[in-house]
Each structure stands twice: as C-alpha cells, then as structure tokens.
Design a protein around this motif. Structure first.
Motif, short mmCIF file in Angstrom:
data_model
loop_
_atom_site.label_atom_id
_atom_site.label_comp_id
_atom_site.label_asym_id
_atom_site.label_seq_id
_atom_site.Cartn_x
_atom_site.Cartn_y
_atom_site.Cartn_z
N ARG A 20 40.16 46.22 48.88
CA ARG A 20 40.03 44.90 48.26
C ARG A 20 38.62 44.66 47.72
O ARG A 20 38.44 44.20 46.60
CB ARG A 20 40.37 43.80 49.28
N ARG A 21 37.63 44.96 48.56
CA ARG A 21 36.25 44.62 48.22
C ARG A 21 35.59 45.62 47.27
O ARG A 21 34.76 45.22 46.43
CB ARG A 21 35.41 44.53 49.49
N GLU A 61 44.89 39.45 43.19
CA GLU A 61 44.21 38.50 44.07
C GLU A 61 42.86 39.06 44.54
O GLU A 61 41.86 38.32 44.63
CB GLU A 61 45.09 38.18 45.28
N ALA A 62 42.80 40.35 44.82
CA ALA A 62 41.54 40.97 45.24
C ALA A 62 40.51 40.90 44.12
O ALA A 62 39.33 40.57 44.35
CB ALA A 62 41.77 42.42 45.66
N ALA A 64 40.45 38.77 41.63
CA ALA A 64 40.07 37.37 41.42
C ALA A 64 38.98 36.95 42.39
O ALA A 64 38.10 36.14 42.07
CB ALA A 64 41.30 36.47 41.57
N GLU A 65 39.02 37.52 43.60
CA GLU A 65 38.04 37.15 44.63
C GLU A 65 36.74 37.92 44.50
O GLU A 65 35.66 37.35 44.69
CB GLU A 65 38.64 37.39 46.02
N PHE A 66 36.79 39.20 44.13
CA PHE A 66 35.60 40.04 44.23
C PHE A 66 35.01 40.50 42.90
O PHE A 66 33.92 41.07 42.90
CB PHE A 66 35.92 41.26 45.10
#
Length: 482
Positions: A20-21, A61-62, A64-66
C-alpha cells in the motif's frame, strides 16, 4: 521508454502495508513516466480473497492515500489499474501454486517476482514456485527482508532459494541502497579529487553512522520483540552504509565489482568486545512534547529486547587501521535522522593559537533522511579588526540535494529497486556472501550479549539513548553529532 525482457511482475504480499505505502505508488510512478513497457502485467497475490476488480479498488484507495497530489493523473491512474490482476494464494500450501501459474500464463518471455513474506514461508514459497514451473531461467526473484534471524536460518533460506534460482537471478533487497543520497556517497568519494586522498586513516579521525527513529512499535509488536534493534537495523541497513563508506574504489560500476569491494569490508570487521557496545530499551518520556509510554507498556509484557544499540566497530585493513566506526540506532529517540558523519583529523599545527584562534576538526555530514543533503563543516574567520584576537568558527558548506536538483523528479527507493528488478540490474542488491558476512558479525555480538548477560539499559523516550551510549564516544574524547 526503456525496453525490458520482463513481461510480468508478480507481487507477493500484495495486500499488505508495504504494498500500500511503497510498492503500488512506486509502480504507478514508473508507469506514469513510461519507464515500464506498456504490456507489463502486474499480478498481486496474498491470502486475502479478492478478484481482479477488488484488487484494483484496493490499489485505487492506496494510491489515493499515499500518492502526492502533484502525481495524480486520472487518465494515467486508470491505465495503470488496468495492468493489475490478482490471484488468491496461501503460500504455505504448495498445491495452490498451480492456479497461480495458470493465472500468469506463459512466462517464457520473462517474469520478475517480488517476494515479501515471513521467514518461515520462504521455503514452501520457493518450492511452490519450482513445482509450478515458475523458477525457470527467465525468472528473477527479489527477496525482501527479513532473510532469517541469524546466520543458520539465513543460510537455510538462501540454500532453499539457490536450489531453484541461480545467484544472478536473485535480488536481495535492502531499500537503503535505493536512496538517492546513498548512491551520492559513491559520487562524492570517487568523482571528487578533494576527498579520496584523505579518505583513509591518515586523514580521518572517525566515522559515525546514525539511524534514529522517534516512533515506537507502530504495529510491529511480535516481529520487533523477536528481532530487536541489532537485527532489525544494524545487520542490514547500517552495515551496508558502513561498507559503502569504507570500501576500496571498485574497478567499475558493475554489480560484481561494487559488491566484491563491499564484502571485503564486511569480512574485515573486527569482532566487537563487550565494552565496545551498548544495549538500551526506552522507558516512558516525551517525544516532541508528547508524552509516550515505555517499551514494555507498548508491548504489553516484560521483555529484555533492545530498542537501542551503539557499537564501536573497526575495519581491520590498511585503509582504516585505528579508525573507529561508531554505529547507533534506536526507537523513541529525540529526532528522526539517518546520516553518515566523517570527522577528519585536526590540522597538525594551529597557526592561530597565539592570537586566540581555536580550531575544530572538519566534519562531512551526509544526511539521508528526513532531509537529503551533504554538508561540509569548515573553519572560517569571523569578520572584524582582530585587536582582541582572532575568532574562528565552523561554518557549513551545504549542498541541499532537494534544492540543487529542484527540477529533477525525486524518487523513493522502491521505484529504483523495482525498476532494476524488472530490468535485471543487480548493482543495488545484496549478494549472498555479503549477507552471510553481516550475519556472522552480528551473531558474534549476540553471543557476547549472552555470555556476559548484558542487560538493556533504560533510557527516557525523547532522549538520545542510555548514558552509556554517549560515553561510548566521550571516553575516546569524541562526541556524537547531536
């Protein structure tokens, strides 16, 4: 676009935190810049039950966040998500790899594998890949740490991998080697005449390597308590930084030449004595004005695991005889920082002493994070008529990599490492003999701890570690770069 023979990239642990990150944002950046071929398939696998559409939504979603705001392009994001596919797999069951192979289809044109898994799953995973026909000569495999927890377990993992893959197919990952400033260390040493003639025991008094964190366990309770600071940070990242700092000039920039020189340094490390090392564990305190609990409260049980290590190391060869390398790393320290500090020897005679001028040794500070810069501390005269004496003070000659290369795209380490894995470039990856030399040295340290029943000394969160860690340098008449 750079051509590559790899037609598919397989990501193990594709729904985990690292993916994710780091991995998905890095792969999107390579896609956005046209650095991977348009038909490269990215297939994720993990135990989580997903289909292709659900994995693409997970990736959306990952990102969009990172992803930074300036890198978000809806059209390119949509085309990137189309690359993604998913296959559920329990890596502990070798029978499930047949379905994975069917999902991948024909891999004869090249397959790269990024394997991030718990150490106990390495052997069944490699066996599953082999049985499913996913370990042929056109496959490259990247191995994320931890690769064992001592020399014996690391050897078992490496033996298992070597049974299926040749060494030139194996890419052992240390993400510190992908950092831009780490690579600049080689340019600093070998592209500037002013440094290399002094880069030895004749010109350098000592070297410091610091990797400090302000965070505590951060959701890694089980792993960290079984591992500790020595195996989590010193065995890999810090010893790689030491090797790059201390190595002889390689014959060329190819992977074999660079790794040959690094392993010579690692094999020349002197065994560490009990009085040359400090173990510590954080207690309650305050980090950046916020009260935090101690390690054992964070863990929820009594433990002697070290969260801080300081070591006085020596490289026993002609270049570095008598030059100590001070290493320290820890959690819940006063500042987040990764840096290499090279302190040069003082000038042989202080010409300004009779006029009151006091000298300090020159220091070269190579900061890896959170900022990226190279800073040379030199002596200069303060302006004035000097009737009361000459005043000298150290001033900084700064090269901010962020400012100097402001127009260049800044890349995180995994962008470079994933691209090198896809393209088959091994220079920034760790060879087996390096890993084993690192473990041999670290295992000897842990044996000293066991033989002497060395306890982890307490230190307050937000400090720079136990007093004994400070004394490690001060009793030699030196001081940490705090």
């Amino acid at each position: 676009m750079i051509e590559s023979s790899c037609s598919a990239l397989l990501l193990f642990g594709a729904t985990g935190d690292l993916s994710r990150r780091m991995l998905l944002p890095s792969l999107y950046a390579l896609h956005e810049d046209g650095l991977i071929r348009p038909d490269l398939r990215i297939v994720g696998t993990a135990r989580s039950e997903h289909d292709d559409a659900e994995f693409r939504e997970f990736a959306r979603e990952a990102l969009a966040e990172f992803l930074p705001e300036d890198r978000r392009d809806e059209e390119k994001l949509a085309s990137f998500l189309e690359r993604l596919e998913y296959q559920t797999l329990d890596a502990s069951n070798v029978d499930g790899f047949g379905e994975l192979a069917r999902k991948l289809g024909d891999t004869s044109c090249g397959l790269s594998i990024f394997l991030s898994t718990a150490p106990f799953l390495f052997e069944p995973t490699i066996e599953g890949l082999r049985r499913a026909g996913l370990a042929h000569e056109n496959v490259r495999i990247g191995l994320e740490k931890p690769l064992g927890n001592d020399l014996a377990s690391s050897t078992r993992i490496n033996d298992a991998v070597a049974a299926a893959f040749a060494e030139e197919q194996i890419f052992r990952i240390d993400h510190y080697l992908g950092k831009e400033t780490v690579q600049n260390l080689m340019a600093l040493r070998f592209a500037n005449m002013m440094f290399e003639p002094l880069w030895n025991a004749g010109g350098i008094d000592h070297v410091q390597i610091t990797v400090s964190e302000t965070v505590g366990l951060e959701g890694r309770k089980g792993f960290y308590d079984d591992t500790g600071a020595l195996r989590d940070m010193v065995q890999n990242h810090m010893l790689q930084l030491l090797a790059l700092t201390a190595m002889e000039p390689p014959a060329s920039l190819d992977a074999t030449s660079i790794r040959d020189e690094k392993v010579k340094v690692l094999r020349a490390l002197r065994p560490v004595k009990a009085e040359e090392m400090v173990r510590g564990q954080y207690r309650a305190g305050a980090v950046k004005g916020t009260s935090v609990t101690g390690y054992q409260e964070d863990l929820g049980e009594v433990s002697d695991t070290e969260t801080f290590v300081a070591i006085k190391a020596h490289v026993d060869n002609w270049r570095w005889t008598g030059v100590p390398f001070y290493l320290r790393t820890g959690k819940r320290l006063g500042e987040r920082r990764s840096e290499i500090v090279v302190e040069f020897k003082p000038v042989p005679h202080n010409l300004f002493a009779e006029r009151g001028g006091r000298l300090r040794p020159n220091r070269l500070v190579i900061r890896l994070q959170p900022e990226e810069y190279v800073r040379l501390q030199v002596m200069a005269k303060e302006p004035g008529l000097d009737r009361g004496g000459i005043v000298l003070r150290d001033v900084n000659l700064d090269l901010s990599l962020t400012a100097a290369f402001a127009k260049a795209r800044r890349r995180i380490a995994y962008e470079r490492l994933l691209l090198d894995l896809i393209e088959g470039e091994q220079t920034l990856f760790v060879r087996r003999d390096e890993v084993e030399a690192q473990w041999k040295w670290v295992d000897a340290i842990r044996k000293v701890w066991a033989d002497t029943d060395m306890e982890a000394k307490p230190y307050a969160a937000g400090s720079w570690g136990p007093n004994a860690g400070i004394a490690l340098t001060e009793r030699d008449g030196r001081s940490w770069n705090d």
